[in-house]
Design an enzyme around this catalytic site. Structure first.
Site, short mmCIF file in Angstrom:
data_model
loop_
_atom_site.label_atom_id
_atom_site.label_comp_id
_atom_site.label_asym_id
_atom_site.label_seq_id
_atom_site.Cartn_x
_atom_site.Cartn_y
_atom_site.Cartn_z
N TYR A 1 53.95 38.07 48.51
CA TYR A 1 53.94 37.72 47.10
C TYR A 1 55.10 38.41 46.38
O TYR A 1 55.96 37.76 45.79
CB TYR A 1 52.59 38.11 46.47
CG TYR A 1 52.45 37.81 44.99
CD1 TYR A 1 53.51 37.37 44.20
CD2 TYR A 1 51.22 37.96 44.36
CE1 TYR A 1 53.36 37.09 42.85
CE2 TYR A 1 51.05 37.67 43.01
CZ TYR A 1 52.13 37.25 42.26
OH TYR A 1 51.97 36.98 40.93
N THR B 1 42.95 34.59 42.43
CA THR B 1 41.51 34.66 42.58
C THR B 1 40.82 33.90 41.44
O THR B 1 41.17 34.07 40.28
CB THR B 1 41.05 36.12 42.60
OG1 THR B 1 41.62 36.76 43.73
CG2 THR B 1 39.55 36.25 42.64
N PHE C 1 41.88 39.74 37.29
CA PHE C 1 41.33 38.41 37.60
C PHE C 1 41.41 37.47 36.38
O PHE C 1 40.43 36.77 36.06
CB PHE C 1 39.88 38.52 38.07
CG PHE C 1 39.67 39.02 39.47
CD1 PHE C 1 40.74 39.24 40.32
CD2 PHE C 1 38.39 39.29 39.94
CE1 PHE C 1 40.53 39.70 41.62
CE2 PHE C 1 38.17 39.75 41.23
CZ PHE C 1 39.25 39.97 42.07
N ASN D 1 50.28 46.04 39.27
CA ASN D 1 49.56 45.11 38.39
C ASN D 1 48.14 45.60 38.15
O ASN D 1 47.51 46.21 39.02
CB ASN D 1 49.55 43.70 38.99
CG ASN D 1 48.32 43.38 39.79
OD1 ASN D 1 47.28 43.01 39.24
ND2 ASN D 1 48.40 43.56 41.11
N ARG D 2 47.67 45.32 36.96
CA ARG D 2 46.26 45.51 36.62
C ARG D 2 45.79 44.28 35.84
O ARG D 2 45.23 44.37 34.75
CB ARG D 2 46.04 46.80 35.84
CG ARG D 2 46.92 47.00 34.61
CD ARG D 2 46.47 48.23 33.83
NE ARG D 2 47.24 48.45 32.63
CZ ARG D 2 48.28 49.28 32.53
NH1 ARG D 2 48.68 49.98 33.59
NH2 ARG D 2 48.92 49.41 31.39
N LYS E 1 39.07 40.09 52.29
CA LYS E 1 40.32 40.79 52.00
C LYS E 1 40.01 42.26 51.72
O LYS E 1 39.21 42.58 50.85
CB LYS E 1 41.03 40.16 50.80
CG LYS E 1 42.43 40.69 50.56
CD LYS E 1 43.19 39.82 49.58
CE LYS E 1 44.64 40.24 49.48
NZ LYS E 1 45.43 39.32 48.62
N SER F 1 40.35 43.98 45.00
CA SER F 1 41.19 44.20 43.83
C SER F 1 40.79 45.51 43.17
O SER F 1 39.59 45.78 42.98
CB SER F 1 41.03 43.06 42.82
OG SER F 1 41.65 43.42 41.60
N ALA G 1 47.27 35.07 47.42
CA ALA G 1 46.63 34.79 46.14
C ALA G 1 47.25 35.67 45.05
O ALA G 1 47.76 36.75 45.31
CB ALA G 1 45.13 35.06 46.25
N GLY G 2 47.15 35.17 43.82
CA GLY G 2 47.68 35.91 42.67
C GLY G 2 48.83 35.21 42.00
O GLY G 2 49.03 35.36 40.80
N PHE G 3 49.60 34.43 42.76
CA PHE G 3 50.71 33.71 42.14
C PHE G 3 50.20 32.47 41.40
O PHE G 3 50.49 32.27 40.23
CB PHE G 3 51.75 33.31 43.19
CG PHE G 3 52.98 32.70 42.59
CD1 PHE G 3 54.03 33.50 42.16
CD2 PHE G 3 53.09 31.33 42.42
CE1 PHE G 3 55.16 32.94 41.57
CE2 PHE G 3 54.21 30.76 41.84
CZ PHE G 3 55.26 31.57 41.42
N ASP G 4 49.43 31.65 42.10
CA ASP G 4 48.87 30.44 41.50
C ASP G 4 47.37 30.63 41.36
O ASP G 4 46.58 30.12 42.15
CB ASP G 4 49.21 29.22 42.35
CG ASP G 4 48.85 27.90 41.68
OD1 ASP G 4 48.41 27.94 40.51
OD2 ASP G 4 49.01 26.85 42.32
N ASN H 1 40.82 31.82 47.11
CA ASN H 1 40.42 33.22 47.03
C ASN H 1 39.45 33.38 45.88
O ASN H 1 39.75 32.97 44.75
CB ASN H 1 41.69 34.07 46.82
CG ASN H 1 41.43 35.56 46.82
OD1 ASN H 1 40.68 36.07 46.00
ND2 ASN H 1 42.10 36.26 47.71
N ASN I 1 45.10 44.23 50.52
CA ASN I 1 45.34 44.04 49.10
C ASN I 1 46.27 45.13 48.59
O ASN I 1 46.92 45.82 49.38
CB ASN I 1 44.00 44.06 48.35
CG ASN I 1 44.00 43.18 47.11
OD1 ASN I 1 44.98 43.13 46.37
ND2 ASN I 1 42.91 42.49 46.87
N ASN J 1 41.26 46.24 40.13
CA ASN J 1 41.28 46.05 38.68
C ASN J 1 40.00 45.48 38.10
O ASN J 1 39.94 45.16 36.92
CB ASN J 1 42.46 45.14 38.31
CG ASN J 1 43.78 45.71 38.80
OD1 ASN J 1 44.05 46.88 38.59
ND2 ASN J 1 44.58 44.89 39.48
N THR J 2 38.96 45.32 38.93
CA THR J 2 37.63 44.93 38.47
C THR J 2 36.67 46.07 38.80
O THR J 2 36.46 46.37 39.98
CB THR J 2 37.16 43.63 39.14
OG1 THR J 2 38.04 42.56 38.77
CG2 THR J 2 35.74 43.28 38.74
#
Length: 366
Positions: free
Chosen positions: A319, A92, A121, A117-118, A218, A183, A68-71, A149, A247, A185-186
């Site tokens: 990824y 996600t 979502f 990356n940050r 995850k 993640s 997850a994360g690309f699309d 995801n 992750n 970043n949340t």
């Protein structure tokens, strides 16, 4: 240069001159073009029975999935599968659309084969994701396993309500679902991995969606080893199906290079491999075959894939290497994986995994 190769490689070459987030948008846009989608199907690397895996009640033509994360919005799932992935995980996705964290929020560490990356979502929300997932599953489906995801919004979230709603809504439209609690970043998300909160959350999900596809959690690689036995038992007792390990990493291993190494966010790619693989081996020991495990973190070669499989993974995801290398990566990985199997005297992934259960060799613990 042939039409097939140029159509796939020229956008990649151009993307390397752009910022990483613009490059990502270019890649999604390129795959959305019908000609590129057709070329992707022509150029896809072949699979064979020796690479096939049975997991999560499905047959996977090969064990290599896109994480997850690309699309994020399930815009090009079918096209990505045509590149040769054994499965594709989108997201996600959160209940409501959100723009994510302020830019810049994505940083390359090319010397290390890594990314920080940050993103936070950033996605178009559940309604648009759901509509695309429905179209993807129409008729005979995409032809490969598709995962969704799910996560929570940064503001106004109620984790028990929101995760249950996401799973219940997407359950008819995905081959498996992933609960993203890891993640970095949340704010507060990783706190949901604590035993009491995790148990309550998983019970809410199971109660809300008794008819569901396989569900996995995850995990973050920053979790302390002493917390893993409790997490594994909670996931098993809740009746969930597996774990993704892992992750992105908040810690910064020594020896990173470049001007962005102190940027906040999650580290992915090569530097993550020692920790993610060691953690995978421990989770495999603790779960003792009761869960399906997907190994993720630092995969760049066929030998890396074999190492994850022998550490206990049923499947693997990547990824960062795909972001750097593009579609050509899949063919190379499959060739190298076949060579690694042959070098070990194994005719199939199942044979290699059986051998790995007896003697597990973990990079980073040499």
């Amino acid at each position: 240069m042939t039409l097939r190769s140029s159509t796939l490689t020229l956008p990649l070459k151009l993307s390397r001159r752009l910022g990483p987030e613009r490059a990502h948008r270019l890649a999604i846009g390129a795959l959305s073009v019908p000609l590129v989608a057709r070329v992707a199907g022509w150029a896809a690397s072949a699979d064979d029975d020796g690479l096939a895996v049975e997991a999560l009640g499905r047959r996977f033509a090969n064990p290599i999935g896109l994480a997850a994360g690309f699309d994020k919005d399930a815009r090009v799932v079918r096209q990505l599968g045509r590149l040769g992935f054994g499965f594709v995980e989108a997201g996600t996705v959160t209940p409501r659309p959100q723009s994510g964290n302020p830019r810049p929020r994505l940083f390359r560490l090319p010397e290390d084969g890594a990314v920080i990356n940050r993103m936070g979502f950033n996605n178009q929300g559940l309604d648009q994701f759901l509509e695309r997932a429905r179209r993807l599953r129409a008729g005979s489906g995409p032809g490969f396993p598709f995962g969704a995801n799910v996560g929570i919004n940064k503001e106004g979230a109620d984790p028990l309500r929101d995760y249950a709603h996401l799973v219940r809504t997407l359950a008819p439209h995905a081959d498996y679902l992933v609960i993203n609690l890891s993640s970095p970043n949340t704010p507060g998300l990783r706190d949901l991995q604590q035993a009491d909160r995790l148990r309550e959350l998983l019970d809410a999900i199971v109660s809300a969606a008794p008819a569901r596809p396989p569900v996995l959690v995850k995990l973050a690689p920053d979790l302390a080893d002493e917390s893993l036995p409790g997490i594994v038992e909670i996931v098993v007792q809740a009746g969930l199906d597996g774990l993704i390990v892992s992750n992105t990493l908040l810690a910064r291993p020594p020896g990173l290079h470049g001007p962005h190494i102190r940027e906040a966010g999650g580290l992915s790619g090569r530097p993550l491999k020692p920790r993610s693989t060691a953690m995978l081996a421990e989770v495999a020991r603790l779960s003792a075959g009761r869960l399906t495990l997907i190994g993720c973190g630092g995969i760049e070669t066929g030998s890396d894939i074999l190492e994850k499989l022998q550490a206990g993974a049923d499947l693997v995801q990547l990824y960062t290497a795909f972001a750097y290398e593009g579609p050509a990566l899949l063919g190379r990985l499959k060739r190298e994986l076949r060579q690694a199997l042959q070098a070990g005297g194994w005719s199939s992934i199942g044979d290699a995994r059986a051998a790995g259960r007896s003697v597990v060799h973990i990079a980073g613990e040499r």
